[in-house]
Design a protein around this motif. Structure first.
Motif, PDB file in Angstrom:
ATOM      1  N   SER A  47       0.841  -1.189   0.000  1.00 29.12           N
ATOM      2  CA  SER A  47       0.000   0.000   0.000  1.00 29.12           C
ATOM      3  C   SER A  47       0.883   1.248   0.000  1.00 29.12           C
ATOM      4  O   SER A  47       1.996   1.253   0.538  1.00 29.12           O
ATOM      5  N   LEU A  48       0.388   2.319  -0.614  1.00 28.84           N
ATOM      6  CA  LEU A  48       1.163   3.555  -0.722  1.00 28.84           C
ATOM      7  C   LEU A  48       1.785   3.983   0.596  1.00 28.84           C
ATOM      8  O   LEU A  48       2.928   4.458   0.636  1.00 28.84           O
ATOM      9  N   THR A  49       1.033   3.833   1.673  1.00 28.94           N
ATOM     10  CA  THR A  49       1.507   4.316   2.970  1.00 28.94           C
ATOM     11  C   THR A  49       2.570   3.423   3.583  1.00 28.94           C
ATOM     12  O   THR A  49       3.147   3.772   4.613  1.00 28.94           O
ATOM     13  N   ARG A  50       2.836   2.275   2.958  1.00 32.79           N
ATOM     14  CA  ARG A  50       3.812   1.327   3.513  1.00 32.79           C
ATOM     15  C   ARG A  50       5.127   1.320   2.740  1.00 32.79           C
ATOM     16  O   ARG A  50       6.031   0.578   3.100  1.00 32.79           O
ATOM     17  N   TRP A  51       5.246   2.139   1.690  1.00 32.88           N
ATOM     18  CA  TRP A  51       6.497   2.155   0.931  1.00 32.88           C
ATOM     19  C   TRP A  51       7.434   3.203   1.515  1.00 32.88           C
ATOM     20  O   TRP A  51       7.295   4.389   1.268  1.00 32.88           O
ATOM     21  N   ARG A  52       8.379   2.721   2.331  1.00 33.33           N
ATOM     22  CA  ARG A  52       9.420   3.569   2.925  1.00 33.33           C
ATOM     23  C   ARG A  52       8.855   4.880   3.468  1.00 33.33           C
ATOM     24  O   ARG A  52       9.286   5.979   3.057  1.00 33.33           O
TER      25      ARG A  52
END
Length: 270
Positions: free
Chosen positions: A244-249
């Motif tokens: 998910s977008l919020t989990r990429w670095r």
């Protein structure tokens, strides 16, 4: 030299009666470059899926993190941003050129309003370059030919397709487009994608997509994470993978953002 011949305006006419994804996205991001038909579809979608506004902002934030990594740690100096959307804050060239002012960026979109704004606003740092290609994702040959005026396609390129593969209905066509783009660039090039899924909110996301598709805009398709991941076959997917977008670095904050139904990945061509 001016020979007295009047210039012909080749900018396509903007159709304000049909909603367009770039303008709807601009509306969700708080921009003003949209029309009543775009706001109508935008409002209808947020009624059933209010998280879409935050999702749009998370996608913009992901773009920034990905480009900073590519221009910084990965050392890339060339970027091909397909499905640009309307210019807003922290566009690809701005992020890249803050890290490496010599970065060269080509934007691609097929909306006349995007073209008008890109010509006016997507200006480069003196050390680098920006250009704009008026083309459709389904015509990778034209994209590559036009991009080759600004980019050296014999050197690594970061190709980004954020929120655009959802508008290609056939999985094999997606694979063909990606293959043709990646075949044209060398080892060390990177692919950055985001794609809508329903892995987080399930039926609520499906309902939002139904409203969108019935509203007259370009129809979109939700895919499973497994299918999205299959588009990256043959590439080295960077950690943390397809997430998910919020989990990429994510940036270090005391608060953890909830997952959203837009997944993303950055992958390297070996």
């Amino acid at each position: 030299m001016d020979d007295g011949t009047p210039e012909i305006d080749t900018t396509p006419e903007i159709d304000t009666t049909v909603a367009h994804p770039a303008r709807i996205w601009n509306y969700w991001l708080g921009g003003k470059d949209n029309y009543p038909v775009d706001r109508l579809i935008g409002d209808q979608t947020t009624e059933v899926y209010p998280e879409i506004v935050q999702l749009a902002r998370h996608q913009r934030a992901f773009l920034g993190r990905a480009v900073r990594h590519l221009a910084g740690e990965a050392g890339l100096r060339q970027f091909l941003d397909i499905g640009t959307g309307l210019p807003t804050v922290d566009n690809t060239h701005e992020v890249a050129q803050r890290v490496a002012p010599e970065s060269r960026v080509v934007y691609v979109d097929n909306d006349p309003l995007v073209l008008v704004h890109a010509r006016a606003l997507l200006t480069s740092a003196p050390e680098g370059a920006t250009d704009y290609v008026d083309a459709d994702l389904r015509d990778p040959a034209r994209i590559l030919a036009e991009a080759g005026r600004t980019l050296d396609l014999t050197r690594p390129v970061a190709i980004s397709l954020l929120g655009i593969l959802i508008f290609v209905q056939d999985d094999d066509e997606v694979r063909s487009i990606l293959r043709r783009l990646l075949d044209a660039v060398p080892s060390g090039s990177h692919l950055v994608i985001t794609h809508t899924t329903n892995a987080v909110h399930g039926e609520r996301t499906d309902e939002a997509v139904r409203v969108w598709n019935e509203g007259g805009s370009v129809p979109m398709l939700v895919r499973t994470p497994e299918t999205i991941m299959s588009f990256l076959d043959g590439l080295d997917v960077l950690a943390p993978g397809l997430v998910s977008l919020t989990r990429w670095r994510p940036e270090h904050t005391p608060f953890e953002e909830p997952e959203v139904d837009e997944f993303c990945a950055v992958a390297r061509k070996p």
